[in-house]
Design a protein around this motif. Sequence first.
Motif, PDB file in Angstrom:
ATOM      1  N   CYS A 273       0.868  -1.190   0.000  1.00 32.69           N
ATOM      2  CA  CYS A 273       0.000   0.000   0.000  1.00 32.69           C
ATOM      3  C   CYS A 273       0.903   1.237   0.000  1.00 32.69           C
ATOM      4  N   CYS A 276       3.291   1.343   2.846  1.00 30.55           N
ATOM      5  CA  CYS A 276       4.461   0.472   2.585  1.00 30.55           C
ATOM      6  C   CYS A 276       5.501   1.256   1.787  1.00 30.55           C
ATOM      7  N   CYS A 365      -0.603  -2.864   6.630  1.00 25.92           N
ATOM      8  CA  CYS A 365      -0.532  -4.189   6.016  1.00 25.92           C
ATOM      9  C   CYS A 365      -0.065  -5.256   6.999  1.00 25.92           C
TER      10      CYS A 365
END
Length: 368
Positions: A273, A276, A365
């Motif tokens: 994402c 990240c 995540c």
Amino acid sequence: MKNSLRPLVKPSIDQYIFEKMVCFRAGGKIIEVDDENELVTSLLKKMNGKNTVEDLVSKVLAENSSTSQEEIFNVLNDMDEIKLIEDANITYQETLTEYDAVRWSRNINFFGAFCKINDNKYDYQKRLQETKVTLLGLGGLGTHIIYDLVALGVKDIVAVDFDKVELSNLNRQILYSESDIGKNKVVAAKERIEQFYKEHKVRFIEKKISSTEDVKELIRDRDIVICVADKPTMFIQKWLNEACVQENVPYIHGGIDVQRAIFCTVIPGVTGCTECWTKTVQDNDDFTYKLIEKDLSTDFSSLTPAPAIVTFVSVLAGNMLTDFLKLRTGIATPISLGKLIEIPFDTMQPNMAEEWEKHEDCPLCSAK
Ligand SMILES: [Zn+2]
């Protein structure tokens, strides 16, 4: 190949029959076939959508005794392998209404080009029609995107904006007219979409997004989010990403940055994402990370509106929706999965600006 199939050369393919040679033109590719014993010619002349495989075999054998059943099957299988033929038994009735089959007939034959003989090209259209989309933003990109979504046949759309139409919007925001100036964009957009497709099921919501929770309410149980809202500049990305990862909804996010268009696609649990990405930058690039932190603490709202030119807006909208189409139908792989794609104005060639994986320390995540 089953005997009951009724093979037919696809409507998207041109066929040319010469003496002892046959030629197909498909998607700009020319396929030449030597036809010494004129078996392919004989088959093509009988493939009218009425003859079954069984009929074809008996009729070709009656006409051409030098061939065999096996040889005929090999030709049909080869034609299927390179996606030249479809099954005329497959009709729209079980999948679509007559209106839909006509209105979206060009889409359907486009999807047909990707199909093998046992695939149902109408299913692709149905899949699009059943996709639940949330579209955030009805500005330059948003007006192109909602129009294209409805043109594609997507019916269930939630479209969100809070602005009013201004004169300076009319260089690119194609849904609005001079008579709409001063109206809420959601009101003007609804009127325009109703003229285009009276059976539309778009829900137009007037709302200024100001938190992750706001985004969550708009995206819960949706299949995909397309975000082209640009206010507030840095926060919209953060809220969008948090909401979509937490609610497990894929999103496509894009915007114009003067002379480059950018977009990315995030599928929670599959791609990294944007948190990240931030973590990856923090690990590897101190200066860029400092810029990100600075952006998040800066109020951009007083800046003059960013430049935007309609040709570029429509190119980006088309690229984002092409990835949407690939993602929802599976006909090809989207180019922006877990990547930031950049289209520079001078070349108009999409290229990869950033690529990142899921980060083990991503607060979103890693919790999943
Ligand atoms: Zn993440």
